[in-house]
Design a protein around this motif. Structure first.
Motif, PDB file in Angstrom:
ATOM      1  N   ALA A 172       0.841  -1.205   0.000  1.00  0.00           N
ATOM      2  CA  ALA A 172       0.000   0.000   0.000  1.00  0.00           C
ATOM      3  C   ALA A 172       0.876   1.253   0.000  1.00  0.00           C
ATOM      4  O   ALA A 172       0.618   2.198  -0.757  1.00  0.00           O
ATOM      5  N   LYS A 173       1.898   1.260   0.822  1.00  0.00           N
ATOM      6  CA  LYS A 173       2.794   2.417   0.907  1.00  0.00           C
ATOM      7  C   LYS A 173       3.486   2.671  -0.432  1.00  0.00           C
ATOM      8  O   LYS A 173       3.522   3.813  -0.919  1.00  0.00           O
ATOM      9  N   VAL A 174       3.993   1.618  -1.069  1.00  0.00           N
ATOM     10  CA  VAL A 174       4.669   1.783  -2.361  1.00  0.00           C
ATOM     11  C   VAL A 174       3.706   2.329  -3.407  1.00  0.00           C
ATOM     12  O   VAL A 174       4.034   3.257  -4.151  1.00  0.00           O
ATOM     13  N   ARG A 175       2.496   1.800  -3.466  1.00  0.00           N
ATOM     14  CA  ARG A 175       1.506   2.281  -4.444  1.00  0.00           C
ATOM     15  C   ARG A 175       1.147   3.741  -4.182  1.00  0.00           C
ATOM     16  O   ARG A 175       1.039   4.545  -5.112  1.00  0.00           O
ATOM     17  N   LEU A 176       0.992   4.101  -2.914  1.00  0.00           N
ATOM     18  CA  LEU A 176       0.659   5.486  -2.561  1.00  0.00           C
ATOM     19  C   LEU A 176       1.799   6.445  -2.902  1.00  0.00           C
ATOM     20  O   LEU A 176       1.556   7.577  -3.318  1.00  0.00           O
ATOM     21  N   ILE A 177       3.028   5.993  -2.782  1.00  0.00           N
ATOM     22  CA  ILE A 177       4.172   6.824  -3.183  1.00  0.00           C
ATOM     23  C   ILE A 177       4.188   6.983  -4.700  1.00  0.00           C
ATOM     24  O   ILE A 177       4.352   8.089  -5.217  1.00  0.00           O
TER      25      ILE A 177
END
Length: 193
Positions: A172-177
């Protein structure tokens, strides 16, 4: 998308899907492999350590989607290399071996892993659905995005995506970045630029 629906999607693009594979010959940290062969769709193998574990469902889904990215985006490349007689493609076949550390956020210089990583996020967390999910949180914050990682709001965004799309916090964090909702640097851009 449920895990069963994801498996059906993968099966539509491959000649074989083995979700209970023993990949230890490739290394204990290997979670997925895509095999390319001349004139046939790719084969995907996912480590049984993921598929047989109730506690690793999100990781299993990420690996399935990552390998699907290889099948969808790289089979044509390998077919062209086979046809051209590429010396680096051995005996009419090629393998892409994927380890956990390169599946979520591969560097752009490793273009095949980067593309498969990006595709994994897009398959599991489509931009439009993610935007609709996060719009109320972003609007309620009254702040410009991207939000700095480690703040309360960034944690809320990650939690919302994790819960809604059944992915890991890291995915989720990678996609949001990548979609510029989050940053680890000071930023001035807005979400809707």
């Amino acid at each position: 998308m449920t895990t069963d629906e994801l498996c059906v999607l993968v099966e539509q693009h491959v000649s074989d899907l083995d979700v209970y594979a023993d990949l230890t010959d490739d290394g204990f940290d290997v979670e997925g492999v895509t095999n390319f062969s001349v004139g046939v769709r790719p084969e995907i193998k996912v480590s049984q350590t993921l598929s047989a574990s109730d506690t690793r469902e999100n990781r299993y889904r990420t690996t399935l989607a990552h390998e699907l990215g290889h099948a969808v985006f790289h089979d044509e490349v390998f077919q062209l290399r086979f046809a051209a007689g590429d010396l680096f493609v051995e005996r009419g076949g090629a393998r892409v071996v994927c380890k956990r550390e390169t599946m979520l956020d591969a560097p752009q210089v490793d273009w095949m892993e980067w593309q498969a990583s990006y595709a994994s996020g897009a398959f599991l967390m489509p931009r439009e659905a993610l935007t609709e999910l996060l719009r109320p949180l972003v609007v309620a914050s009254g702040k410009l995005t991207p939000f700095r990682i480690g703040t309360g709001l960034s944690d809320q965004l990650i939690a919302a995506v994790t819960d809604a799309f059944a992915v890991s916090r890291e995915a989720a964090k990678v996609r949001l970045i990548k979609l510029k909702y989050l940053s680890d640097k000071p930023v001035t851009a807005t979400l809707f630029d």
